[in-house]
Structure formats: structure tokens, C-alpha cells
Write an enzyme that holds these catalytic residues in place. Structure first.
Site: not given
Ligand code: NAD
Length: 366
Positions: A93, A192, A194, A196, A198
Site C-alpha cells: 500500500k 452503510g 455508501g 459499496v 448502494y
Molecule cells: P463509503 O464511505 O462510500 O460508504 C460508507 C457509508 O457508511 C457512508 O454512506 C456513511 O455515511 C455510512 N456510515 C458511516 N458511519 C455509519 C454508521 N455508524 N452507521 C451506518 N452508516 C454509516 O465507503 P465504501 O467505499 O462504500 O466502503 C464501505 C466499506 O467497505 C469500508 O469499510 C471500506 O473500507 C470497505 N471496502 C470498500 C471497497 C470499495 O471498493 N469501495 C473495497 C474493499 C473494502
């Protein structure tokens, strides 16, 4: 020889070096460039399976120690993700400490590209939070050890592919635990909505699943109500929802001994990294008869895509490999059942043994 002091005072750097040793790190590189303001760390965890791959995160950090700790933690997880999904890559990383102002973003990322190039192919960089495909294009002017450029296709946002892998793991868990061939009518509680969350909701809805969603952001929540007819709950109520599956897709460390007792589901499978506040909590889920799909295995869709594209395969190959998470996780469920052990312990031991056993990759041949 003069002994300076018999009392050992561990500085942040000492502590992090010990942390790196405990995590069995390979090498860690730091670059300061006064001209552009670049302060970057590349943490290479393991090269045994092939060149190490992992995103480049641009984020504000209060101290260099914080940035280094983040890089170490994330790089090790990339090794585990790559190994458990049988990718010919090690984990790494890079972390760039966000300066107050980036005066010239192109020069900034060109300098980072030269830094990556100096590592001679030990590290392949990619998009992560704070960076995008256009930044990767700039990096590519200085090194070939980069992927996720605008030419890579769908490289800017890995979330749909991460969601695909999680959806496949949910299908596998539903088959294994509930004996159902599809997720039609299965109730999934998503924490959540967000990136993923969604896309996961979208995929599950298409297949007929029933959804309950929570998010601290009302707009993200409303989008799931409008588009997928999802029910909603307050953030803290998600642990009490009676459903088939709980999908943590918000933050890490969300599952602790207190809320594991509250869970009213048969399966936990989501995208969040490091869902268990402590890896021993896998046993608490196991003892409660809740099937846990190990996070680092099932959320590797983005990494698999990046690795497959870098290795010159096409999008169909990437999608197929992500879809195959279904079979990898099923094998782990079966072995966990046979050995009466938590699934996360099985997955970690498989990944670790692959990291130890693989012959050393020779980056000179790149
Ligand atoms: P994101 O920030 O787009 O979405 C996270 C969502 O969680 C947001 O909408 C936020 O408002 C919400 N949230 C925060 N605190 C909360 C709570 N206490 N209760 C309910 N909702 C809450 O992030 P993402 O890209 O969707 O990633 C989500 C998770 O998956 C993270 O832990 C990330 O590390 C992991 N991840 C993501 C990917 C990727 O491709 N984006 C890949 C591997 C792992």
C-alpha cells in the site's frame, strides 16, 4: 561500549518498526520531495507470490507515525486478500500525506511515479481513496508499474466490483446456511449505503432480496428507499434487526462482544474491512451459530479487478474471477464446519500458509 540508559524508551518509530516486524513486513520506503511537497510511504508486505499490488491513498494524517501505521496495516491486508483469492501478487500500500495545498498536482504525482519506478517493479500502484484514474495517468508517465489508468476500463471506482464479490458471498452463504438456491425473498440488513452498500443493495434487489438499510447520511438512505423500496432503521438499531443476513458496509471494527449478542441473523457478510473488533470475535459468531463470510476474502473484488487488468486479462476474466468468490468462500464454510472452527481463522490460516510457502518472486525478471 557505553550503555546510554538501561531504560528503553520506545519512540513512535521504534514501536512501528516492531509492529512491522510482528506483521512480517518485507520493506518500507519513504520519499520526501521538497519541491512538490510530496511525503509518501510505500509499505511492501510480501513479495513471495509476485509483485506487490495495492492502492495509493492520499489522505490527511496528523503525524508521519499515523501515516506509516495506516500503510503497514493496509498493506498486510492486501497480502491476505491476494493470497486467499489466489492472485499472483503480494500485498502493498502507498500512503501520501496530504499537504495543506498541492500547488501542482501533475508534478506531485509525476514525482510519486518516479518513486514507484525506483522500486523496480516490487510495487504496482493503483487508485485508492483520494486518488483517481487521472492521477494514475500522470504516474504512468514515469513508471509502467501502475494500473487503474483511464485506459484500464471501469478503473476509477472499484465499488461495483467489490459489491459483486460481496453479493456472490451472500449467495454462497445463503445456500450453505439456509439451503436456498437464490436470494429471492432473503432479508438483508445493510449497514452503510455508501459506494459499496448502494451497489450491493442494487444487485440484491434485482435478485428479489428484501432490504433494510441504515446510514448516518440521510441522503444516501433516501436513495435506497426511492430506488429499492428499502426499509430503514436508525444506525444503532441495525444490530437488532431480525433478518437473514447482516451486511456491514460502513466502517471497520463494528462487531464486538456486546453487539454480537444482539445480532438476530444467520449470516454476516459485508464489504467493510476488519469488521471484527478483535479476530477472536470470529469465535463468538461461530458459537452463536452465525455464519461469517471473512471480510478480506469477499471484499477483494476491486483488488482482483485491478490485478487481472494489470496482468493483461480482460474485464470478463476479472468478473469471472470475482464471481468465483462464491466457490472460495463455500470451501471455507465447509472446512470450518468439518473442523468446528471459526471461518475467519480458516481463511487467515490458508492465506498465511500461501504467503509462507510460495517461492520468492524475482522482481529483476520484470
Ligand atoms: P463509503 O464511505 O462510500 O460508504 C460508507 C457509508 O457508511 C457512508 O454512506 C456513511 O455515511 C455510512 N456510515 C458511516 N458511519 C455509519 C454508521 N455508524 N452507521 C451506518 N452508516 C454509516 O465507503 P465504501 O467505499 O462504500 O466502503 C464501505 C466499506 O467497505 C469500508 O469499510 C471500506 O473500507 C470497505 N471496502 C470498500 C471497497 C470499495 O471498493 N469501495 C473495497 C474493499 C473494502
Amino acid at each position: 561500549m557505553t550503555m546510554v540508559s538501561s531504560k528503553v524508551h520506545h519512540t513512535g518509530f521504534d514501536r512501528l518498526c516492531r509492529y512491522a516486524e510482528i506483521l512480517r513486513f518485507g520493506d518500507v520506503h519513504i520519499k520526501f520531495d521538497h519541491h512538490t511537497g510530496l511525503r509518501a510511504i510505500v509499505a511492501i508486505h510480501n513479495l513471495k507470490r509476485g509483485p506487490a499490488i495495492g492502492g495509493c491513498r492520499l489522505a490527511p494524517y496528523a503525524t508521519t507515525d499515523d501515516a506509516l501505521e495506516d500503510a503497514l496495516r493496509l498493506a498486510r491486508m492486501m497480502s491476505f486478500k491476494a493470497a486467499i483469492n489466489n492472485l499472483p501478487h503480494g500485498g502493498a500500500k502507498s500512503v501520501i500525506m496530504m499537504p495543506k495545498v498541492i500547488h501542482d498536482r501533475e508534478a506531485f504525482f509525476e514525482t510519486f511515479g518516479s518513486f514507484v519506478n525506483e522500486l523496480g517493479g516490487r510495487y504496482i500502484t493503483a487508485v485508492d481513496s483520494g486518488t483517481g484514474a487521472v492521477d494514475m495517468d500522470v504516474i504512468a508517465r514515469k513508471t509502467k508499474f501502475v494500473t487503474c489508468t483511464t485506459l484500464s476500463g471501469n478503473a476509477g471506482d472499484p465499488s461495483p466490483l467489490t459489491a459483486l464479490g460481496v453479493r456472490r458471498a451472500i449467495e454462497a452463504a445463503v445456500k450453505f446456511k439456509l439451503g436456498r438456491d437464490t436470494v429471492d425473498g432473503v432479508h438483508v440488513a445493510i449497514q452503510g449505503a455508501g459506494h459499496v452498500g448502494y451497489y450491493l443493495a442494487q444487485e440484491l434487489k434485482k435478485l428479489g432480496a428484501r432490504l433494510t438499510v441504515c446510514d448516518v447520511n440521510p441522503k444516501s438512505l433516501q436513495r435506497c428507499v426511492d430506488e429499492f423500496d428499502a426499509s430503514t432503521c436508525a444506525p444503532d438499531e441495525i444490530y437488532d434487526i431480525k433478518a437473514d443476513v447482516f451486511a456491514p458496509c460502513a466502517l471497520g471494527s463494528v462487531l464486538n462482544l456486546a453487539n454480537i449478542k444482539r445480532l438476530n441473523v444467520k449470516i454476516v457478510a459485508g464489504s467493510a474491512n476488519n469488521q471484527l473488533a478483535h479476530h477472536k470475535h470470529g469465535m463468538a459468531l461461530h458459537e452463536r451459530g452465525i455464519l461469517y463470510a471473512p471480510d478480506f476474502l469477499i471484499n477483494a473484488g476491486g483488488l482482483i479487478h485491478v490485478a487481472v487488468i494489470y496482468d493483461h486479462a480482460d474485464m470478463d476474466t476479472a468478473q469471472k474471477q470475482i464471481s468465483d468468490i462464491y466457490y472460495t468462500v463455500t470451501d471455507i464454510f465447509e472446512r470450518a464446519k468439518r473442523e468446528n472452527l471459526p471461518t475467519n481463522e480458516i481463511a487467515e490460516s490458508i492465506a498465511l500458509s500461501r504467503l509462507i510457502k510460495a517461492p520468492q518472486f524475482d522482481c529483476e525478471s520484470q
